[in-house]
Design an enzyme around this catalytic site. Structure first.
Site, PDB file in Angstrom:
ATOM      1  N   GLU A  14      37.381  65.417  69.492  1.00  0.00           N
ATOM      2  CA  GLU A  14      37.419  63.988  69.233  1.00  0.00           C
ATOM      3  C   GLU A  14      37.793  63.765  67.774  1.00  0.00           C
ATOM      4  OE1 GLU A  14      37.199  59.944  69.590  1.00  0.00           O
ATOM      5  OE2 GLU A  14      37.102  61.444  71.190  1.00  0.00           O
ATOM      6  N   CYS A  61      32.373  56.162  67.323  1.00  0.00           N
ATOM      7  CA  CYS A  61      32.974  57.147  68.219  1.00  0.00           C
ATOM      8  C   CYS A  61      32.753  56.730  69.664  1.00  0.00           C
ATOM      9  CB  CYS A  61      32.351  58.521  67.952  1.00  0.00           C
ATOM     10  SG  CYS A  61      32.979  59.834  69.002  1.00  0.00           S
ATOM     11  N   CYS A  64      30.192  60.188  70.671  1.00  0.00           N
ATOM     12  CA  CYS A  64      28.871  60.231  70.027  1.00  0.00           C
ATOM     13  C   CYS A  64      28.343  58.814  69.885  1.00  0.00           C
ATOM     14  CB  CYS A  64      28.976  60.909  68.664  1.00  0.00           C
ATOM     15  SG  CYS A  64      29.830  62.482  68.688  1.00  0.00           S
ATOM     16  N   HIS A  68      24.416  57.504  67.322  1.00  0.00           N
ATOM     17  CA  HIS A  68      24.472  56.625  66.149  1.00  0.00           C
ATOM     18  C   HIS A  68      23.582  55.410  66.342  1.00  0.00           C
ATOM     19  CE1 HIS A  68      27.465  58.831  63.905  1.00  0.00           C
ATOM     20  NE2 HIS A  68      28.204  58.928  64.995  1.00  0.00           N
ATOM     21  N   ARG A 479      25.799  67.633  68.321  1.00  0.00           N
ATOM     22  CA  ARG A 479      26.537  68.429  67.346  1.00  0.00           C
ATOM     23  C   ARG A 479      25.702  68.788  66.122  1.00  0.00           C
ATOM     24  NH1 ARG A 479      29.549  65.274  70.226  1.00  0.00           N
ATOM     25  NH2 ARG A 479      31.567  66.011  70.990  1.00  0.00           N
ATOM     26  N   SER A 502      29.459  66.482  61.946  1.00  0.00           N
ATOM     27  CA  SER A 502      30.782  67.014  61.605  1.00  0.00           C
ATOM     28  C   SER A 502      31.126  66.809  60.137  1.00  0.00           C
ATOM     29  CB  SER A 502      31.864  66.406  62.507  1.00  0.00           C
ATOM     30  OG  SER A 502      31.748  66.909  63.821  1.00  0.00           O
ATOM     31  N   CYS A 546      33.696  66.709  65.981  1.00  0.00           N
ATOM     32  CA  CYS A 546      33.881  65.321  66.392  1.00  0.00           C
ATOM     33  C   CYS A 546      34.279  64.540  65.150  1.00  0.00           C
ATOM     34  CB  CYS A 546      32.618  64.748  67.014  1.00  0.00           C
ATOM     35  SG  CYS A 546      32.876  63.117  67.747  1.00  0.00           S
ATOM     36  N   CYS A 549      33.493  60.841  64.157  1.00  0.00           N
ATOM     37  CA  CYS A 549      32.214  60.541  63.508  1.00  0.00           C
ATOM     38  C   CYS A 549      32.292  60.737  61.998  1.00  0.00           C
ATOM     39  CB  CYS A 549      31.111  61.424  64.083  1.00  0.00           C
ATOM     40  SG  CYS A 549      30.677  61.014  65.780  1.00  0.00           S
TER      41      CYS A 549
END
Length: 567
Positions: A14, A61, A64, A68, A479, A502, A546, A549
Site C-alpha cells: 500500500e 489509508c 490501515c 488510526h 504492522r 512504516s 504500508c 500511512c
C-alpha cells in the site's frame, strides 16, 4: 563490479515505496529507503475539533483504517484523562483483533507469498500428491485432491488465456524460486481460499463498526454501539453469536492452513533465516485494554535491546512516561524544513521542503523515528518477541508449535534466533495471527459476560478545558507500534503527529546517519540477478510496508487531478 538498482515502486504493498541498492558480487552493500509521497494530514487537523480527529486520521489509508481511528481516540482520551466504559473497550478490541487477522492473512497470501511461490510451476504438479502432502501436514478440510485439481484447472485457464490475472506480478522461473510444483500448487490453492477468510474477518469489523473500511462507531469516550438484547437494531445476542461463529471459522484456517504454510515455506527456504535481520532493537506496546483506565491489558508490550529478550523493559499503561518520553523523529534526511535535530511528537513539525533524491542528503518523505536515540524495528516480530519475553502463555505455545513444525520439516532443530530474519518476520506474523484469534475468543467471552452482569454502558461524554493539554494514544497495529500525539488548546487541535509503523521501519538514515530497519535489513542480502531483484522484494515485503500511512501526495505544480461531487 558494483551495480546500482532502483525498485520504484515496490509492488504488492500500500503506497509508493522506492528502494535503491548497490549490489556487489551478488550481495547488497548499500541501501536507501524512500517514501515517494507526502503525508500532510497532520496539517489538515490543526484547529479542528479533537472529537473529529479519529474520523479524519483513519482516511490516511484504505487498509490501515481501524488502527488510526483507535489510536486517535485513545490520544484525545489520554489528554483528557477520560475513562472508557469496559463494554466500549471490549468492542474496540474485537474490531482491532478482527482487522489484524484480516490484515495478516492478506499480507502473507496476497502481498508476499508470490515472492516465494512460483504459480506457473503449479501447472506441473500432481494434484493427488499435493493433497497427500497437504493432509500429512494438517487436517485442513480443503486439502482434498478434488480441491487441488479444481485450483490447477483454474490456473490453466489463466495461463491459456495469456492473462494471469491476480497472479500477473511475479518472477516466474526465477533461480531463487525453489518450491516443488506440488508445494506451489498447495500454496496457490490456499492463496485463493484465503480470499474468503480475510473477508470473514472483515465481517466482524463491519458488524461492530457499521462498515469497512473506515468504521463509523467510534467516539472520544467510547463507542456508538447501543446494547439491547431485545432490539434488532442494537448489538444483541444474535449478532454476537454470529461473530462467535466467524471467530471459530477463522481459527480453523489460521491454525490448519496459515501456520502450516508459513512453516513449510520457512523449512524450504531455511537459508533465509540467515538474511534480513537488520535492526534488532524491538519496540511493541501493550494492547487489548480490559479496564476503564487503560492500566490492564490482555497482551503485553515493551522494548528489547539488541535482540536479547532478557533486556525486555515493559510498557505498562496509557500513562507510561517511559514510552511517552522516548519517541522522537529526525528530518535530517527527509524532505521537511527545520534543522532542529530530533523532535518529540508533541513538538513535531510537518512543513514540506522537497529536494532531489540525494544519497547523502534528503531522499524521503518519511521521517526517521528513534526510541531514546536508537533505531528500532516494529511489527509482528517485535510484538511476538516482546510477548514472549513477558511470559505470555499463548504466545509461548504458538512460538513453540511453529518452531517445532519448521524443525520437523527441516529434520533439525531451528534456534529461536532464526526469527531475527526475513523468514522470521513471516513466522512471527503467523504466530501473532494465531494469538490474536485466541484473543478474539477471550474478548468475546469478556463482552458477553459483562453484558450479562447488567452493564450496557458504552460511552462517557468528554469535556474539554480551555488550558492546553497533551496526550498520546498507542495501538499495536498489524504492522507494529502506532502512536498518535495531540496538543489541544481551548477545545481545538494545536498540533497533531502520527508516528506510524512504516515510519519506524521505512525511515531513512537518522540524525547520526544510522540506517533505518528496511535499509539495514537489506545489507548482505543475496541478489542473483540485479535485473530481477526478487530477493530485495522478499526482505522488504517481510515487513509488510504500508507507505500510505507514512506519506501522502504533494503536487508542487498544483495541477487539477480530478473532481468529485458530493450528492
Amino acid at each position: 563490479m558494483s551495480k546500482r538498482i532502483t525498485v520504484d515502486p515496490i509492488t504488492r504493498i500500500e503506497g509508493h515505496l522506492r528502494i535503491d541498492c548497490e549490489v556487489d558480487n551478488g550481495k547488497v552493500t548499500k541501501a536507501w529507503s524512500s517514501g515517494q509521497m507526502w503525508r500532510g494530514i497532520e496539517l489538515m487537523l490543526v484547529d479542528k475539533d479533537p472529537r473529529d480527529a479519529w474520523a479524519i486520521t483513519q482516511r490516511i489509508c484504505g487498509v490501515c483504517t481501524t488502527v488510526h481511528a483507535i489510536a486517535s481516540v485513545r490520544a484525545v482520551e489520554n489528554a483528557l484523562g477520560l475513562e472508557v466504559p469496559v463494554n466500549a473497550q471490549l468492542i474496540r478490541n474485537l474490531i482491532v483483533a478482527a482487522h489484524a487477522i484480516h490484515d495478516h492473512i492478506v499480507h502473507f497470501y496476497h502481498l508476499s507469498a508470490l515472492d516465494w511461490v512460483d504459480v506457473v510451476s503449479a501447472l506441473k504438479a500432481d494434484p493427488k500428491k499435493t493433497s497427500q502432502l497437504a493432509e500429512s501436514l494438517s487436517s485442513w478440510s480443503l486439502n482434498s485432491q478434488h480441491s487441488m485439481t479444481e485450483v490447477q484447472e483454474r490456473l490453466k485457464g489463466f495461463v491459456s488465456s495469456g492473462q494471469l490475472g491476480i497472479f500477473t506480478n511475479g518472477y516466474w522461473g526465477h533461480p531463487a524460486m525453489k518450491l516443488s510444483p506440488e508445494v506451489n500448487l498447495l500454496a496457490a490453492a490456499h492463496y485463493l481460499q484465503a480470499l474468503e477468510y480475510q473477508r470473514k474477518a472483515n465481517q466482524i469489523v463491519t458488524i461492530l463498526g457499521s462498515k469497512t473500511p473506515h468504521i463509523q462507531n467510534l467516539a472520544v469516550g467510547g463507542v456508538a454501539n447501543a446494547i439491547n438484547m431485545d432490539n434488532q437494531s442494537a448489538l444483541n445476542m444474535e449478532r454476537l453469536y454470529h461473530i462467535k461463529t466467524i471467530i471459530d471459522e477463522l481459527g480453523d484456517f489460521v491454525k490448519n492452513a496459515y501456520l502450516v504454510d508459513v512453516a513449510a515455506i520457512g523449512a524450504f527456504y531455511s537459508e533465509w533465516t540467515q538474511y534480513g535481520a537488520g535492526i534488532t532493537n524491538y519496540l511493541s506496546v501493550p494492547d487489548m485494554p480490559i479496564d476503564t483506565k487503560g492500566t490492564e491489558f490482555s497482551l503485553p508490550g515493551g522494548y528489547i535491546e539488541n535482540g536479547d529478550l532478557s533486556t525486555f523493559k515493559p510498557i505498562t499503561n496509557y500513562q507510561d512516561k517511559y514510552f511517552e518520553k522516548g519517541v522522537a523523529e529526525s528530518s535530517k534526511h527527509a524532505w521537511y524544513k527545520g534543522d532542529k535535530g530530533p523532535l518529540h511528537p508533541y513538538d513535531g513539525e510537518t512543513t514540506p521542503e522537497y529536494t532531489d533524491f540525494q544519497d547523502d542528503g534528503k531522499y524521503s518523505w518519511v521521517k526517521a523515528p528513534n526510541f531514546y536515540g536508537e533505531r528500532v524495528q516494529v511489527g509482528p516480530l517485535a510484538n511476538v518477541l516482546g510477548m514472549l519475553a513477558a511470559g505470555h502463555e499463548t504466545t509461548k505455545h504458538y512460538v513453540t508449535k511453529t518452531v517445532d513444525m519448521i524443525s520437523g520439516l527441516l529434520g533439525s532443530k531451528l534456534p529461536l534466533t532464526a526469527l531475527h530474519s526475513t523468514i522470521g518476520r513471516h513466522a512471527a506474523r503467523a504466530i501473532r495471527c494465531a494469538v490474536i484469534q485466541e484473543e478474539l475468543k477471550k474478548q468475546w467471552d469478556l463482552l458477553v459476560n459483562n453484558i450479562a452482569s447488567g452493564d450496557t454502558t458504552t460511552y462517557n461524554k468528554p469535556t474539554f478545558p480551555k488550558e492546553e493539554i497533551r496526550g498520546f494514544g498507542y495501538h499495536e497495529a498489524p504492522r507494529g507500534t502506532l502512536s498518535h500525539w495531540t496538543v489541544i488548546k481551548e477545545g481545538k487541535i494545536k498540533n497533531y503527529q502520527c508516528v506510524v509503523p512504516s515510519t519506524w521501519n521505512a525511515g531513512p538514515r537518522d540524525e547520526n546517519d544510522v540506517m533505518g530497519p528496511y535499509e539495514a535489513s537489506l545489507i548482505d542480502n543475496p541478489v542473483a540477478d540485479p535485473e530481477l531483484p526478487l530477493e530485495v522484494l522478499r526482505t522488504v515485503h517481510s515487513f509488510d510496508p504500508c507507505l500510505a500511512c507514512a506519506i501522502h501526495l504533494l503536487d508542487t505544480e498544483q495541477q487539477e487531478i480530478g473532481k468529485a461531487k458530493a450528492l
